[in-house]
Design a protein around this motif. Structure first.
Motif, PDB file in Angstrom:
ATOM      1  N   ARG A 155       0.859  -1.177   0.000  1.00  0.00           N
ATOM      2  CA  ARG A 155       0.000   0.000   0.000  1.00  0.00           C
ATOM      3  C   ARG A 155       0.900   1.234   0.000  1.00  0.00           C
ATOM      4  N   MET A 198      -0.710   8.072  -1.802  1.00  0.00           N
ATOM      5  CA  MET A 198      -0.738   8.962  -2.959  1.00  0.00           C
ATOM      6  C   MET A 198      -0.094  10.283  -2.545  1.00  0.00           C
ATOM      7  N   THR A 199       0.700  10.872  -3.431  1.00  0.00           N
ATOM      8  CA  THR A 199       1.307  12.168  -3.132  1.00  0.00           C
ATOM      9  C   THR A 199       0.772  13.201  -4.117  1.00  0.00           C
ATOM     10  N   ILE A 255      -2.772   7.510 -13.886  1.00  0.00           N
ATOM     11  CA  ILE A 255      -2.518   6.951 -12.552  1.00  0.00           C
ATOM     12  C   ILE A 255      -2.392   5.438 -12.645  1.00  0.00           C
ATOM     13  N   GLU A 256      -3.262   4.837 -13.448  1.00  0.00           N
ATOM     14  CA  GLU A 256      -3.197   3.377 -13.582  1.00  0.00           C
ATOM     15  C   GLU A 256      -1.899   2.934 -14.253  1.00  0.00           C
ATOM     16  N   GLN A 290       0.691   3.017 -11.679  1.00  0.00           N
ATOM     17  CA  GLN A 290       0.493   1.892 -10.765  1.00  0.00           C
ATOM     18  C   GLN A 290       1.102   0.630 -11.382  1.00  0.00           C
ATOM     19  N   LYS A 322       0.461  -6.824  -5.225  1.00  0.00           N
ATOM     20  CA  LYS A 322      -0.684  -5.999  -5.593  1.00  0.00           C
ATOM     21  C   LYS A 322      -0.401  -4.605  -5.050  1.00  0.00           C
ATOM     22  N   VAL A 323      -0.402  -3.614  -5.920  1.00  0.00           N
ATOM     23  CA  VAL A 323      -0.129  -2.250  -5.480  1.00  0.00           C
ATOM     24  C   VAL A 323      -1.449  -1.527  -5.241  1.00  0.00           C
ATOM     25  N   LEU A 351      -3.137   2.126  -3.997  1.00  0.00           N
ATOM     26  CA  LEU A 351      -2.887   3.520  -3.658  1.00  0.00           C
ATOM     27  C   LEU A 351      -3.847   3.922  -2.548  1.00  0.00           C
ATOM     28  N   VAL A 352      -3.309   4.514  -1.503  1.00  0.00           N
ATOM     29  CA  VAL A 352      -4.160   4.911  -0.391  1.00  0.00           C
ATOM     30  C   VAL A 352      -4.009   6.399  -0.127  1.00  0.00           C
ATOM     31  N   ALA A 353      -4.910   6.936   0.682  1.00  0.00           N
ATOM     32  CA  ALA A 353      -4.912   8.359   0.976  1.00  0.00           C
ATOM     33  C   ALA A 353      -3.669   8.726   1.784  1.00  0.00           C
ATOM     34  N   PRO A 354      -3.201   9.972   1.630  1.00  0.00           N
ATOM     35  CA  PRO A 354      -2.021  10.412   2.378  1.00  0.00           C
ATOM     36  C   PRO A 354      -2.248  10.272   3.883  1.00  0.00           C
ATOM     37  N   SER A 404      -2.600   7.908   5.696  1.00  0.00           N
ATOM     38  CA  SER A 404      -3.581   6.913   6.150  1.00  0.00           C
ATOM     39  C   SER A 404      -2.872   5.667   6.669  1.00  0.00           C
TER      40      SER A 404
END
Lengths: 143, 434
Positions: free
Chosen positions: B374, B377-378, B389-390, B393, B409-410, B412-415, B417
């Motif tokens: 995980r 995202m910046t 973005i994909e 990824q 598996k990559v 992307l999570v919220a900053p 988080s």
């Protein structure tokens, strides 16, 4: 040309609501809204009355967001309205990446169409040459 | 059926005699390293130790440790104990840049390694009558080559099928009436499931025994595989630094793995102080190779946390038994049999323009490891274009695959988080119940 706010949303319950709560608290009015999603994440695309204020409060709450230049047009809310507008895009050879719609205010008989295009500045000029009148940031704020 | 041995005189040697043998070999090995491996000789000199100080295995503790960092510093040829022309083979771990271990073998080294694997094979009860299906990967990985060589030594009909193509594996097992299966436990579990799905029950499957290693597995997993395939499943332990699988193996008693002590001396140390701990203590496992020529490691710190049991085993073997390693004294993860260091993941993230805020989540679903990275995202990486973005990824997924050798598996999570404890990010969440 107007500023759309694009917000990264992690794919889990409650993220979208977290964003709308921030807007509610800060009395930010959403004029147009669309959500693009993949199976892993989403991007909220919004037009608001006060973009800079919205951006500040989002960043304070640790959201990743940015401004993306989009074009907005008012069209008559009647059959053929969108078709007429898109014909001008075809004539001006403007490529649309994505678009979404927003109905006008209570008393309005207009709808608002938001377009993300490839080369915003050049496309805007080509569309103006076709006789179209893109809305300005002020127009949006006053809706 | 009585217990079977490959080299009974050695495997059941009285401990006093074994100690003498070890001491003799150790003296020679220390002299060999002193004469041929300047890197280690320097370490000995720094510690004020010379070969004259090592008269028996009681002096072992005087020698300096070798760590993975030493292997990295001396990469690739720095720890080689013979001329390149005398080496016949290399094997390597799956880690990459900086972390890769490159091990060399003379013909003598290959032979002793294959002997170790042959002991593991015969300890299951298998003989030259058996058909040995080797579904470990072949190539740089030691799994395939080790069991393949051991199977030859025993005289089994050896099927070098390597990994992958499960339906073909099942066809070979059935058509050739394979009796011994060698692979990773997760692959064994997968094969078992697939065979059951295809309608082959434990009574239809010709296999009788399995040797499964290169990754951690639980007693529940053993029971599950045994039940589905109608076999007896045996554990095996090893590491490339020491040769490969077969450093230790399970006997019919299945109460720990016998370390092949005529080739490897095991010590348990306190990972913080380096002090040798009394028999029966839990600590870090350290190995000294006694007669490997090309890659003669002395006091190599495995980072595996484990316990040794010197009690006599009901199988008749006298060699010490090691418990299944209970964990690591560093941050290395073993995912699907592959060594993964969080620092490797960090390197890839930074190279791809992401920040260092990431989290590794490992779990085991249907006996297979799942591996998720995980990443926060910046603002720099964000755009309103989903395709872009994909694509990033995917770049990151490819980059991780190239670095680690396995797919993650990559997500992307919220900053901000990613869970932080006392300001420090929690890098690894391992939900596997092993």
């Amino acid at each position: 040309m107007i500023n759309q706010i694009s917000v990264f949303l992690e794919n889990k319950p409650g993220t979208l609501n977290e964003m709308t709560a921030i807007f509610a608290e800060n009395k930010i009015d959403i004029r147009a809204f669309s959500l693009a999603e993949t199976k892993d994440f989403g991007i909220a695309r919004l037009i608001v009355d006060d973009g800079y204020e919205a951006m500040n409060v989002l960043k304070e709450a640790d959201f990743v967001a940015n401004f993306s230049p989009v074009l907005a047009f008012a069209i008559p809310d009647e059959p053929g309205g969108l078709n007429h507008l898109l014909q001008k895009f075809t004539d001006a050879k403007v490529n649309i990446e994505y678009m979404y719609a927003s109905l006008g205010g209570k008393d309005s008989d207009s709808a608002y169409m938001i377009f993300r295009v490839s080369d915003t500045k050049q496309s805007e000029a080509a569309l103006i040459a076709q006789g179209l009148k893109p809305l300005s940031q002020d127009d949006i704020s006053e809706i | 059926m009585g217990e079977r041995y490959y080299q009974e005189d050695i495997e059941c040697m009285p401990r006093e005699k074994l100690r003498e043998l070890q001491s003799e070999k150790l003296k020679k090995q220390v002299q060999h390293v002193w004469d041929h491996v300047p890197y280690y000789r320097k370490k000995m000199e720094e510690k004020g130790v010379s070969p004259a100080d090592i008269q028996s295995i009681d002096d072992l503790h005087k020698l300096p440790f070798l760590s993975k960092a030493d292997l990295r510093d001396s990469y690739p040829y720095g720890l080689m104990g013979v001329d390149k022309k005398d080496c016949v083979r290399i094997h390597s771990t799956s880690g990459t840049t900086g972390k890769r271990v490159m091990a060399f073998y003379t013909q003598h080294d290959v032979d002793l390694w294959e002997d170790c694997c042959a002991r593991a094979i015969m300890a299951t009860g298998a003989t030259a009558e058996d058909v040995c299906h080797v579904a470990y990967g072949y190539g740089l990985f030691t799994g395939g080559a080790g069991l393949h060589g051991g199977s030859h030594k025993v005289g089994c009909l050896t099927v070098p099928i390597s990994s992958g193509n499960t339906d073909r594996q099942i066809m070979f097992i059935n058509d050739l009436s394979a009796t011994l299966l060698c692979c990773t436990p997760s692959y064994a579990a997968y094969l078992a499931e697939r065979m059951n799905e295809m309608g082959y029950g434990p009574d239809d499957i010709p296999l009788k025994y399995g040797i499964f290693g290169a990754e951690a597995w639980s007693e529940e997993m053993r029971q599950d595989i045994q039940k589905k395939m109608g076999i007896k499943a045996y554990d095996i332990y090893g590491l490339t630094e020491l040769s490969g699988p077969g450093v230790a193996f399970e006997c019919s008693a299945q109460k720990g793995m016998h370390i092949n002590e005529d080739h490897f001396i095991a010590e348990i140390i306190d990972p913080d102080t380096g002090e040798v701990l009394p028999d029966g203590s839990e600590g870090e496992l350290v190995f000294t190779s006694l007669d490997k020529e090309a890659f003669p490691v002395l006091r190599y710190r495995t980072r595996d946390i484990c316990k040794l049991n010197y009690e006599k085993c009901s199988c008749g073997r006298t060699h010490v038994r090691m418990a299944k390693p209970m964990g690591r004294s560093d941050d290395m993860l073993i995912i699907r049999g592959v060594n993964v260091f969080p620092s490797q993941i960090e390197t890839v993230l930074l190279n791809h323009g992401y920040g260092a805020n990431y989290q590794i989540i490992v779990d085991r679903v249907n006996n297979t490891d799942t591996f998720e990275v995980r990443v926060e995202m910046t603002p720099e990486m964000f755009t309103d274009n989903i395709g872009e973005i994909e694509a990033r990824q995917k770049d990151l997924t490819d980059g991780l695959k190239a670095m680690l050798g396995i797919k993650a598996k990559v997500t992307l999570v919220a900053p901000k988080s990613i869970t932080r404890s006392e300001g420090k990010a929690v890098r690894v969440i391992d939900n596997r119940k092993i």
